[in-house]
Design an enzyme around this catalytic site. Sequence first.
Site, mmCIF file in Angstrom:
data_model
loop_
_atom_site.group_PDB
_atom_site.id
_atom_site.type_symbol
_atom_site.label_atom_id
_atom_site.label_comp_id
_atom_site.label_asym_id
_atom_site.label_seq_id
_atom_site.Cartn_x
_atom_site.Cartn_y
_atom_site.Cartn_z
ATOM 1 N N GLN A 1 115.668 15.317 -38.487
ATOM 2 C CA GLN A 1 114.664 14.420 -37.890
ATOM 3 C C GLN A 1 113.269 14.658 -38.472
ATOM 4 O O GLN A 1 112.384 13.816 -38.312
ATOM 5 C CB GLN A 1 114.632 14.577 -36.370
ATOM 6 C CG GLN A 1 115.913 14.096 -35.683
ATOM 7 C CD GLN A 1 115.845 14.264 -34.182
ATOM 8 O OE1 GLN A 1 116.185 15.324 -33.660
ATOM 9 N NE2 GLN A 1 115.394 13.246 -33.473
ATOM 10 N N HIS A 31 123.327 14.475 -34.792
ATOM 11 C CA HIS A 31 122.295 14.338 -35.839
ATOM 12 C C HIS A 31 122.720 15.047 -37.120
ATOM 13 O O HIS A 31 122.450 14.564 -38.221
ATOM 14 C CB HIS A 31 120.959 14.922 -35.372
ATOM 15 C CG HIS A 31 120.138 13.987 -34.525
ATOM 16 N ND1 HIS A 31 119.718 12.763 -34.964
ATOM 17 C CD2 HIS A 31 119.648 14.128 -33.263
ATOM 18 C CE1 HIS A 31 118.997 12.168 -34.011
ATOM 19 N NE2 HIS A 31 118.940 12.975 -32.961
ATOM 20 N N GLY A 56 114.964 18.405 -27.482
ATOM 21 C CA GLY A 56 115.770 18.909 -28.592
ATOM 22 C C GLY A 56 115.277 18.287 -29.884
ATOM 23 O O GLY A 56 114.610 17.246 -29.871
ATOM 24 N N HIS A 73 124.336 15.692 -28.547
ATOM 25 C CA HIS A 73 123.393 14.749 -29.160
ATOM 26 C C HIS A 73 122.848 15.325 -30.475
ATOM 27 O O HIS A 73 122.791 14.638 -31.501
ATOM 28 C CB HIS A 73 122.258 14.462 -28.161
ATOM 29 C CG HIS A 73 121.130 13.626 -28.681
ATOM 30 N ND1 HIS A 73 120.856 12.362 -28.190
ATOM 31 C CD2 HIS A 73 120.188 13.854 -29.639
ATOM 32 C CE1 HIS A 73 119.810 11.861 -28.826
ATOM 33 N NE2 HIS A 73 119.375 12.755 -29.715
ATOM 34 N N GLU A 74 122.467 16.606 -30.445
ATOM 35 C CA GLU A 74 121.900 17.232 -31.654
ATOM 36 C C GLU A 74 122.969 17.452 -32.723
ATOM 37 O O GLU A 74 122.695 17.291 -33.924
ATOM 38 C CB GLU A 74 121.217 18.561 -31.316
ATOM 39 C CG GLU A 74 120.109 18.494 -30.269
ATOM 40 C CD GLU A 74 119.048 17.462 -30.549
ATOM 41 O OE1 GLU A 74 118.885 17.062 -31.716
ATOM 42 O OE2 GLU A 74 118.385 17.023 -29.590
ATOM 43 N N CYS A 125 116.000 9.314 -27.823
ATOM 44 C CA CYS A 125 115.964 10.098 -29.055
ATOM 45 C C CYS A 125 114.588 9.925 -29.689
ATOM 46 O O CYS A 125 114.076 8.802 -29.763
ATOM 47 C CB CYS A 125 117.042 9.606 -30.025
ATOM 48 S SG CYS A 125 117.059 10.509 -31.587
ATOM 49 N N LEU A 126 114.015 11.015 -30.153
ATOM 50 C CA LEU A 126 112.685 10.945 -30.765
ATOM 51 C C LEU A 126 112.698 10.092 -32.034
ATOM 52 O O LEU A 126 111.658 9.583 -32.442
ATOM 53 C CB LEU A 126 112.172 12.361 -31.078
ATOM 54 C CG LEU A 126 111.919 13.240 -29.836
ATOM 55 C CD1 LEU A 126 111.586 14.665 -30.256
ATOM 56 C CD2 LEU A 126 110.816 12.661 -28.963
HETATM 57 O O1 GNR Z 1 113.990 14.444 -26.001
HETATM 58 C C1 GNR Z 1 115.165 14.071 -25.954
HETATM 59 N N1 GNR Z 1 115.711 13.740 -24.768
HETATM 60 C C2 GNR Z 1 117.063 13.517 -24.582
HETATM 61 C C3 GNR Z 1 117.465 12.926 -23.393
HETATM 62 C C4 GNR Z 1 118.793 12.690 -23.149
HETATM 63 C C5 GNR Z 1 119.735 13.053 -24.073
HETATM 64 C C6 GNR Z 1 119.352 13.623 -25.275
HETATM 65 C C7 GNR Z 1 118.029 13.868 -25.520
HETATM 66 S S1 GNR Z 1 117.550 14.613 -27.008
HETATM 67 C C8 GNR Z 1 115.944 13.942 -27.204
HETATM 68 C C9 GNR Z 1 115.255 14.563 -28.393
HETATM 69 C C10 GNR Z 1 115.994 14.177 -29.646
HETATM 70 O O2 GNR Z 1 115.925 13.087 -30.150
HETATM 71 N N2 GNR Z 1 116.762 15.064 -30.173
HETATM 72 O O3 GNR Z 1 117.502 14.775 -31.265
HETATM 73 NI NI NI Z 2 117.859 12.650 -31.141
#
Ligand code: GNR
Ligand code: NI
Length: 172
Positions: A51, A140, A46, A136-137, A94-95
């Site tokens: 980001q 952000h 995601g 999660h997104e 998270c990236l």
């Molecule tokens: O790549 C991602 N893996 C992930 C694993 C578990 C819960 C959420 C994520 S999202 C993350 C990519 C990211 O940072 N998206 O904002």
């Molecule tokens: Ni993230």
Amino acid sequence: MAILRIIEAPDPELRKISKPVDGVDDELRALMDDMLATMYDAPGIGLAAIQVGVEKRVIVMDISDDDDKPLPRYFVNPEITWTSEEMTTYKEGCLSVPEQYADIERHAQCKVKYLDYDGNEQVLEADGLLSICIQHEMDHLEGILFIDHLSGLKRKMIVKKLTKAQKARATL
Ligand code: GNR
Ligand code: NI
């Protein structure tokens, strides 16, 4: 298509609250194409626009298995309209918080309303990893990182590691 630079914590850019977009046009689709390419390149499942430094309520996602064919998803102006009482815990990453992982508790299911790649209104009922990733997104878009759900001490340890790693890279 372009691979964009992913911003990493503790950059204050990640704390901005993203703004709704007026609608889906070719320019926004080009951004979503670049975001998807950036996400696949990372690789991640995601990516929120903030980001890559764009303050728009736009998310791309693909939670398909590596062996299956790609299933890109696009969420413009997403809104969570319902969350389950049932909770679930998953080891998140998270990236923008590279190489750090922690168990995070979220709603097991959620419903989300959004505009798709073509600008059409959609509603989606999600569970499993899709539900986790959407939450999660969505965080952000509000300037929230998964580490904010941790206790102060755990969060501080992760931020310290990130700052240290960044300093080490800067002196290379
Ligand atoms: O790549 C991602 N893996 C992930 C694993 C578990 C819960 C959420 C994520 S999202 C993350 C990519 C990211 O940072 N998206 O904002
Ligand atoms: Ni993230």
